[in-house]
Write an enzyme that holds these catalytic residues in place. Sequence first.
Site, PDB file in Angstrom:
ATOM      1  N   LYS A   1     -12.526  12.487 -27.747  1.00 53.07           N
ATOM      2  CA  LYS A   1     -11.808  13.531 -27.001  1.00 53.07           C
ATOM      3  C   LYS A   1     -10.310  13.306 -27.155  1.00 53.07           C
ATOM      4  CE  LYS A   1      -9.911  14.277 -23.190  1.00 53.07           C
ATOM      5  NZ  LYS A   1      -8.797  15.116 -23.641  1.00 53.07           N
TER       6      LYS A   1
ATOM      7  N   GLU B   1      -6.819   0.604 -22.900  1.00 50.25           N
ATOM      8  CA  GLU B   1      -5.472   0.242 -23.369  1.00 50.25           C
ATOM      9  C   GLU B   1      -4.523   1.112 -22.572  1.00 50.25           C
ATOM     10  OE1 GLU B   1      -2.210   0.342 -24.606  1.00 50.25           O
ATOM     11  OE2 GLU B   1      -2.723   1.042 -26.626  1.00 50.25           O
TER      12      GLU B   1
ATOM     13  N   CYS C   1       3.222   2.852 -25.791  1.00 48.87           N
ATOM     14  CA  CYS C   1       2.751   1.969 -24.712  1.00 48.87           C
ATOM     15  C   CYS C   1       3.445   0.607 -24.769  1.00 48.87           C
ATOM     16  CB  CYS C   1       1.246   1.814 -24.782  1.00 48.87           C
ATOM     17  SG  CYS C   1       0.655   1.362 -26.403  1.00 48.87           S
TER      18      CYS C   1
ATOM     19  N   GLU D   1       6.355   2.785 -15.514  1.00 51.54           N
ATOM     20  CA  GLU D   1       6.393   3.217 -16.910  1.00 51.54           C
ATOM     21  C   GLU D   1       6.953   4.640 -16.977  1.00 51.54           C
ATOM     22  OE1 GLU D   1       2.643   3.923 -19.023  1.00 51.54           O
ATOM     23  OE2 GLU D   1       3.465   2.786 -20.690  1.00 51.54           O
TER      24      GLU D   1
HETATM   25  P1  NDP Z   1      -3.487  10.353 -19.386  1.00 47.67           P
HETATM   26  O1  NDP Z   1      -3.901   8.977 -19.108  1.00 47.67           O
HETATM   27  O2  NDP Z   1      -3.839  11.402 -18.382  1.00 47.67           O
HETATM   28  O3  NDP Z   1      -4.092  10.859 -20.791  1.00 47.67           O
HETATM   29  C1  NDP Z   1      -4.770  10.076 -21.727  1.00 47.67           C
HETATM   30  C2  NDP Z   1      -6.103  10.730 -22.078  1.00 47.67           C
HETATM   31  O4  NDP Z   1      -6.964  10.691 -20.947  1.00 47.67           O
HETATM   32  C3  NDP Z   1      -5.997  12.206 -22.460  1.00 47.67           C
HETATM   33  O5  NDP Z   1      -6.933  12.508 -23.452  1.00 47.67           O
HETATM   34  C4  NDP Z   1      -6.343  12.879 -21.163  1.00 47.67           C
HETATM   35  O6  NDP Z   1      -6.783  14.192 -21.309  1.00 47.67           O
HETATM   36  C5  NDP Z   1      -7.451  11.993 -20.673  1.00 47.67           C
HETATM   37  N1  NDP Z   1      -7.758  12.115 -19.255  1.00 47.67           N
HETATM   38  C6  NDP Z   1      -6.966  12.548 -18.239  1.00 47.67           C
HETATM   39  N2  NDP Z   1      -7.629  12.517 -17.063  1.00 47.67           N
HETATM   40  C7  NDP Z   1      -8.873  12.061 -17.338  1.00 47.67           C
HETATM   41  C8  NDP Z   1     -10.020  11.812 -16.546  1.00 47.67           C
HETATM   42  N3  NDP Z   1     -10.031  12.026 -15.228  1.00 47.67           N
HETATM   43  N4  NDP Z   1     -11.130  11.347 -17.152  1.00 47.67           N
HETATM   44  C9  NDP Z   1     -11.146  11.121 -18.476  1.00 47.67           C
HETATM   45  N5  NDP Z   1     -10.092  11.357 -19.279  1.00 47.67           N
HETATM   46  C10 NDP Z   1      -8.958  11.806 -18.727  1.00 47.67           C
HETATM   47  O7  NDP Z   1      -1.967  10.373 -19.678  1.00 47.67           O
HETATM   48  P2  NDP Z   1      -0.925  11.552 -19.432  1.00 47.67           P
HETATM   49  O8  NDP Z   1      -0.873  12.356 -20.665  1.00 47.67           O
HETATM   50  O9  NDP Z   1      -1.182  12.297 -18.165  1.00 47.67           O
HETATM   51  O10 NDP Z   1       0.384  10.690 -19.265  1.00 47.67           O
HETATM   52  C11 NDP Z   1       0.645  10.084 -18.017  1.00 47.67           C
HETATM   53  C12 NDP Z   1       1.292   8.743 -18.223  1.00 47.67           C
HETATM   54  O11 NDP Z   1       0.342   7.848 -18.796  1.00 47.67           O
HETATM   55  C13 NDP Z   1       2.451   8.732 -19.206  1.00 47.67           C
HETATM   56  O12 NDP Z   1       3.628   9.173 -18.653  1.00 47.67           O
HETATM   57  C14 NDP Z   1       2.468   7.286 -19.588  1.00 47.67           C
HETATM   58  O13 NDP Z   1       3.112   6.552 -18.582  1.00 47.67           O
HETATM   59  C15 NDP Z   1       1.006   6.928 -19.639  1.00 47.67           C
HETATM   60  N6  NDP Z   1       0.444   7.017 -20.995  1.00 47.67           N
HETATM   61  C16 NDP Z   1       0.214   5.862 -21.661  1.00 47.67           C
HETATM   62  C17 NDP Z   1      -0.259   5.911 -22.940  1.00 47.67           C
HETATM   63  C18 NDP Z   1      -0.524   4.662 -23.715  1.00 47.67           C
HETATM   64  O14 NDP Z   1      -0.485   4.692 -24.947  1.00 47.67           O
HETATM   65  N7  NDP Z   1      -0.830   3.566 -23.064  1.00 47.67           N
HETATM   66  C19 NDP Z   1      -0.495   7.165 -23.644  1.00 47.67           C
HETATM   67  C20 NDP Z   1      -0.278   8.328 -22.830  1.00 47.67           C
HETATM   68  C21 NDP Z   1       0.186   8.229 -21.556  1.00 47.67           C
HETATM   69  P3  NDP Z   1      -5.774  15.430 -21.436  1.00 47.67           P
HETATM   70  O15 NDP Z   1      -4.424  14.931 -21.700  1.00 47.67           O
HETATM   71  O16 NDP Z   1      -6.364  16.126 -22.570  1.00 47.67           O
HETATM   72  O17 NDP Z   1      -5.891  16.199 -20.172  1.00 47.67           O
END
Ligand code: NDP
Length: 498
Positions: free
Chosen positions: A175, A250, A284, A385
């Site tokens: 996904k 991660e 990250c 973050e």
């Molecule tokens: P998320 O953690 O929400 O997104 C990562 C993935 O998880 C996306 O595919 C998202 O779907 C999915 N997701 C969201 N909610 C759920 C859920 N309840 N169950 C299962 N999957 C879910 O990150 P955000 O894009 O909202 O970013 C928020 C913050 O997270 C950022 O500002 C940053 O601080 C951190 N982040 C860290 C990352 C890393 O590499 N460690 C990468 C991205 C974000 P979708 O986006 O399609 O709705």
Amino acid sequence: MKTLPMFLGGEWVQAVEGGTRAILNPANNEPIAQVAEASVADAEIAIRHARKAFDSGPWPKMRAQERAAHLSRLADLIDANADALATLETRNNGKPLREAKFDVGDAANCFRYYAGLVTKPLGQTFETPDANMQTMVVREPIGVCGQIIPWNYPLLMAAWKLAPGLAAGNCCILKPAEATPLTAMRLFEWIAEAGFPPGSAQLLTGAGATAGQALADSPLVDKIAFTGGTATGRKIIAAASGNIKKVTLELGGKSPCIIFADADLDVALEFAMFAIFAGQGEVCSAGSRLILDRKLAANFLPQLAAASRKIVVGDGLLPDTEMGPLITRAHMERVLSYIEIGKAEGAQLLCGGNRLSDPPHAEGNFVAPTIFAETRPDMRIVREEIFGPVQCVQLFDTEDEAVNLANDTDYGLAGGVFTRDGAKGLRVLKRLRAGITWLNSYHPTFNEAPWGGYKQSGWGRELGTWGLDEYLETKQINISLAPQRPDWFRSAANARVV
Ligand code: NDP
């Protein structure tokens, strides 16, 4: 604009409820594609296909060499289409083209690495105290794996998840983030072309709260591999408790980049910038805290700010661009709100601190490279973050103080140290509570080495042999070399089966 479909059960299909989502170019917020938007019903269809493919399909039973051949074919197809794929990544994610090209090469290598690794010996045989018993350990796939990835490295994260998951014989449902599905869609065209059996690898495009959550909730899914924010990581852990799924996470970081006064300062200065501004800071492992020897502050910081002001920010497809736009308007607003928090907390803005809204940038999500000095460890901009081009400077006087500042965080993903004193460098790296570290460098990482964090930066490791381990169950098989009665029950002593 036609709606690009998902890849479920070996076929390209639209969402059952007809959902669609517009995909935007973050450099100008113009739509570049429309994709099918999965609902819970589509996730359930994907799970049923994967279950069937794992329980009775050919993929888990296939010889490792044959699975490896599929992965190698996929790697070749990525390489053959590298330029177009990199351009698509930049249009969808915004990152400069040179970064996207790097990701494409790395993704192909990741598939090749696991194609090689899975054909190497994985099990063990050994003697036990019982001379009549031969014990062996075999490794087997876990089952149906939901793989949920973020928007910052759309193609590379797909490779980091699919390559070890598929190599190990699992049936994987990927996904992608709702904002960045396009390079994963291209990847699945080649998965179809490379002949992966139906249901072994599927692409579910949709939102996390619906499609992603459905994968995490389902009792038919055996493992979730997730990269993303810590808050979402907590939701995955809670959902996974239903059927005690295996979970790897991660998550985020607030990683230190420590510069001692005896460092090669020219090298350290550019790495201090690279640590935070590569990938617009949406990384990250970004070095979002610059932990600087106080003796350097007066000369180093003005130079750092001056060089950071000159970074060329723009559309990632333009040849001069060094830093691209943030992923979405909403994320840009979030990053800008942290900048306002930093100002209100009393930190000193050394450079940036604003959105770029002059004509070439007006329609996009551009934020100027931003550095805050005069910070305190309790400030929100130091602790949370931000996931954007914002670095916080923290000053130290002694080695102990540098280590204590570096470790004063809920996270533990990465960290870099700059010094010409090799013994001190190693000493400090060994004291960092973090999973990925560098001496006199920042950011390079390799498919061969483990990627993951201490503390709230996650569970488990990706990449290398560690990454394959996370997709394998471990079974012991004990073989009697001289079968005989156990002589345990008196009532069975004279029993004869005729
Ligand atoms: P998320 O953690 O929400 O997104 C990562 C993935 O998880 C996306 O595919 C998202 O779907 C999915 N997701 C969201 N909610 C759920 C859920 N309840 N169950 C299962 N999957 C879910 O990150 P955000 O894009 O909202 O970013 C928020 C913050 O997270 C950022 O500002 C940053 O601080 C951190 N982040 C860290 C990352 C890393 O590499 N460690 C990468 C991205 C974000 P979708 O986006 O399609 O709705």
